[in-house]
Design a protein around this motif. Sequence first.
Motif, PDB file in Angstrom:
ATOM      1  N   GLU A 130       0.831  -1.209   0.000  1.00  0.00           N
ATOM      2  CA  GLU A 130       0.000   0.000   0.000  1.00  0.00           C
ATOM      3  C   GLU A 130       0.865   1.258   0.000  1.00  0.00           C
ATOM      4  O   GLU A 130       0.602   2.209  -0.747  1.00  0.00           O
ATOM      5  CB  GLU A 130      -0.912  -0.003   1.230  1.00  0.00           C
ATOM      6  N   ILE A 131       1.899   1.248   0.825  1.00  0.00           N
ATOM      7  CA  ILE A 131       2.810   2.392   0.869  1.00  0.00           C
ATOM      8  C   ILE A 131       3.511   2.564  -0.477  1.00  0.00           C
ATOM      9  O   ILE A 131       3.621   3.676  -1.001  1.00  0.00           O
ATOM     10  CB  ILE A 131       3.851   2.219   1.994  1.00  0.00           C
ATOM     11  N   TYR A 132       3.973   1.455  -1.029  1.00  0.00           N
ATOM     12  CA  TYR A 132       4.669   1.513  -2.320  1.00  0.00           C
ATOM     13  C   TYR A 132       3.755   2.054  -3.418  1.00  0.00           C
ATOM     14  O   TYR A 132       4.162   2.904  -4.222  1.00  0.00           O
ATOM     15  CB  TYR A 132       5.175   0.128  -2.709  1.00  0.00           C
ATOM     16  N   LYS A 133       2.517   1.572  -3.429  1.00  0.00           N
ATOM     17  CA  LYS A 133       1.568   1.991  -4.461  1.00  0.00           C
ATOM     18  C   LYS A 133       1.328   3.498  -4.411  1.00  0.00           C
ATOM     19  O   LYS A 133       1.251   4.167  -5.447  1.00  0.00           O
ATOM     20  CB  LYS A 133       0.248   1.241  -4.268  1.00  0.00           C
ATOM     21  N   VAL A 134       1.214   4.026  -3.199  1.00  0.00           N
ATOM     22  CA  VAL A 134       0.947   5.456  -3.026  1.00  0.00           C
ATOM     23  C   VAL A 134       2.191   6.295  -3.307  1.00  0.00           C
ATOM     24  O   VAL A 134       2.130   7.331  -3.973  1.00  0.00           O
ATOM     25  CB  VAL A 134       0.431   5.736  -1.593  1.00  0.00           C
ATOM     26  N   GLN A 135       3.344   5.829  -2.825  1.00  0.00           N
ATOM     27  CA  GLN A 135       4.535   6.670  -2.829  1.00  0.00           C
ATOM     28  C   GLN A 135       5.443   6.491  -4.045  1.00  0.00           C
ATOM     29  O   GLN A 135       6.447   7.203  -4.163  1.00  0.00           O
ATOM     30  CB  GLN A 135       5.340   6.419  -1.548  1.00  0.00           C
ATOM     31  N   LYS A 136       5.106   5.597  -4.939  1.00  0.00           N
ATOM     32  CA  LYS A 136       5.974   5.391  -6.095  1.00  0.00           C
ATOM     33  C   LYS A 136       6.010   6.611  -7.015  1.00  0.00           C
ATOM     34  O   LYS A 136       6.917   6.741  -7.850  1.00  0.00           O
ATOM     35  CB  LYS A 136       5.551   4.147  -6.875  1.00  0.00           C
ATOM     36  N   VAL A 137       5.039   7.519  -6.858  1.00  0.00           N
ATOM     37  CA  VAL A 137       5.041   8.742  -7.671  1.00  0.00           C
ATOM     38  C   VAL A 137       5.775   9.884  -6.965  1.00  0.00           C
ATOM     39  O   VAL A 137       6.002  10.937  -7.555  1.00  0.00           O
ATOM     40  CB  VAL A 137       3.603   9.195  -8.007  1.00  0.00           C
ATOM     41  N   TYR A 138       6.148   9.685  -5.706  1.00  0.00           N
ATOM     42  CA  TYR A 138       6.872  10.723  -4.978  1.00  0.00           C
ATOM     43  C   TYR A 138       8.274  10.872  -5.561  1.00  0.00           C
ATOM     44  O   TYR A 138       8.848   9.915  -6.084  1.00  0.00           O
ATOM     45  CB  TYR A 138       7.003  10.384  -3.491  1.00  0.00           C
ATOM     46  N   SER A 139       8.821  12.068  -5.432  1.00  0.00           N
ATOM     47  CA  SER A 139      10.152  12.309  -5.987  1.00  0.00           C
ATOM     48  C   SER A 139      11.017  13.104  -5.017  1.00  0.00           C
ATOM     49  O   SER A 139      10.563  14.083  -4.426  1.00  0.00           O
ATOM     50  CB  SER A 139      10.038  13.078  -7.308  1.00  0.00           C
ATOM     51  N   VAL A 140      12.253  12.638  -4.861  1.00  0.00           N
ATOM     52  CA  VAL A 140      13.273  13.385  -4.117  1.00  0.00           C
ATOM     53  C   VAL A 140      14.453  13.527  -5.075  1.00  0.00           C
ATOM     54  O   VAL A 140      15.313  12.646  -5.151  1.00  0.00           O
ATOM     55  CB  VAL A 140      13.692  12.652  -2.824  1.00  0.00           C
ATOM     56  N   PRO A 141      14.502  14.615  -5.834  1.00  0.00           N
ATOM     57  CA  PRO A 141      15.512  14.761  -6.892  1.00  0.00           C
ATOM     58  C   PRO A 141      16.951  14.772  -6.396  1.00  0.00           C
ATOM     59  O   PRO A 141      17.849  14.313  -7.106  1.00  0.00           O
ATOM     60  CB  PRO A 141      15.147  16.110  -7.534  1.00  0.00           C
ATOM     61  N   ASP A 142      17.179  15.309  -5.209  1.00  0.00           N
ATOM     62  CA  ASP A 142      18.543  15.394  -4.694  1.00  0.00           C
ATOM     63  C   ASP A 142      19.042  14.001  -4.306  1.00  0.00           C
ATOM     64  O   ASP A 142      18.477  13.350  -3.418  1.00  0.00           O
ATOM     65  CB  ASP A 142      18.587  16.318  -3.477  1.00  0.00           C
ATOM     66  N   THR A 143      20.087  13.540  -4.970  1.00  0.00           N
ATOM     67  CA  THR A 143      20.581  12.174  -4.778  1.00  0.00           C
ATOM     68  C   THR A 143      20.999  11.909  -3.339  1.00  0.00           C
ATOM     69  O   THR A 143      20.660  10.868  -2.759  1.00  0.00           O
ATOM     70  CB  THR A 143      21.774  11.904  -5.713  1.00  0.00           C
ATOM     71  N   GLU A 144      21.734  12.828  -2.767  1.00  0.00           N
ATOM     72  CA  GLU A 144      22.215  12.647  -1.391  1.00  0.00           C
ATOM     73  C   GLU A 144      21.052  12.546  -0.405  1.00  0.00           C
ATOM     74  O   GLU A 144      21.034  11.677   0.477  1.00  0.00           O
ATOM     75  CB  GLU A 144      23.124  13.817  -1.008  1.00  0.00           C
ATOM     76  N   LEU A 145      20.080  13.413  -0.572  1.00  0.00           N
ATOM     77  CA  LEU A 145      18.916  13.401   0.313  1.00  0.00           C
ATOM     78  C   LEU A 145      18.099  12.130   0.115  1.00  0.00           C
ATOM     79  O   LEU A 145      17.641  11.512   1.086  1.00  0.00           O
ATOM     80  CB  LEU A 145      18.048  14.632   0.041  1.00  0.00           C
ATOM     81  N   ARG A 146      17.923  11.730  -1.138  1.00  0.00           N
ATOM     82  CA  ARG A 146      17.157  10.512  -1.432  1.00  0.00           C
ATOM     83  C   ARG A 146      17.816   9.289  -0.803  1.00  0.00           C
ATOM     84  O   ARG A 146      17.138   8.450  -0.187  1.00  0.00           O
ATOM     85  CB  ARG A 146      17.039  10.330  -2.948  1.00  0.00           C
ATOM     86  N   ASN A 147      19.127   9.195  -0.930  1.00  0.00           N
ATOM     87  CA  ASN A 147      19.846   8.061  -0.339  1.00  0.00           C
ATOM     88  C   ASN A 147      19.751   8.067   1.186  1.00  0.00           C
ATOM     89  O   ASN A 147      19.683   7.005   1.819  1.00  0.00           O
ATOM     90  CB  ASN A 147      21.310   8.088  -0.776  1.00  0.00           C
ATOM     91  N   GLN A 148      19.752   9.256   1.756  1.00  0.00           N
ATOM     92  CA  GLN A 148      19.620   9.374   3.210  1.00  0.00           C
ATOM     93  C   GLN A 148      18.267   8.828   3.680  1.00  0.00           C
ATOM     94  O   GLN A 148      18.192   8.073   4.653  1.00  0.00           O
ATOM     95  CB  GLN A 148      19.754  10.838   3.629  1.00  0.00           C
TER      96      GLN A 148
END
Length: 258
Positions: free
Chosen positions: A221-239
């Motif tokens: 359910e979380i994956y289905k909802v959040q797969k459209v979310y975006s964190v463009p900054d690579t460092e922040l996304r990895n964190q």
Amino acid sequence: MKKKKIYLGTPELKEKLNKVTDHIVNCAIIFFKNIYESIKNDTSKTLSIDGTVYELTSNTINCLKRFIDYKNPIETMLTEIENGNLKTNDESLASQPILKEGPQAYYNDILDTLISMIETKSHGYKKDTLAKIFLINNYNYILKNIQNTRLSEMISGDIGPKFNKLIKAQVNLYMECWNNCVISLMDVTYVQDGSIKTTLSKSQKQNIKECFKNFNNKFDEIYKVQKVYSVPDTELRNQILSEIKQIIVPMYGRFYNK
């Protein structure tokens, strides 16, 4: 018809120079005031569907970046307005508190107003997790653009700690959705006579299966909802991904190995 000659130092020239000066001061005050007011009174309701940076945020930062090439005259003007050396006869402009404390205070007021507006706009998202991602992206965008450009020469103080604290607070709130996910894997250890049971009854095995099922359903359910979310900054996304793994992987591993 002959034009009247105006000689240097005459009352006529002084009057004209005063009018020009007043006009320049008024234009400067209106310029600085309008930047602040455009942020404070932003009425746009258009939010990105993936929680990326709000247009007002990028516009404000780009505006401040344009200040860089004119840093000295702009800060001199703001300082002179603060000190009262540049005055206006327009009472509505003279009473502007935004211009009463000098360059650093002006920049900080701009950022604080932007933060407040971003937080207000985040309420426009129906999904609380997306609102958190939106805030994280915007705070990070502001911080990185200050730290990695010459804006750091203009905006001093505790900008780093301030925005890192804002980002961390929103990341912690965002992580609550994953904490709720792993709750399904808790409290499933069976103990008998002080020892962990290795042989389980049919009902106990069924209970464990239900725990797996609930976890998988929540995860999907979380994956289905959040797969459209975006964190463009690579460092922040990895964190953020690292923090998710720190919650999910150990708990899942302990549950699986029981």
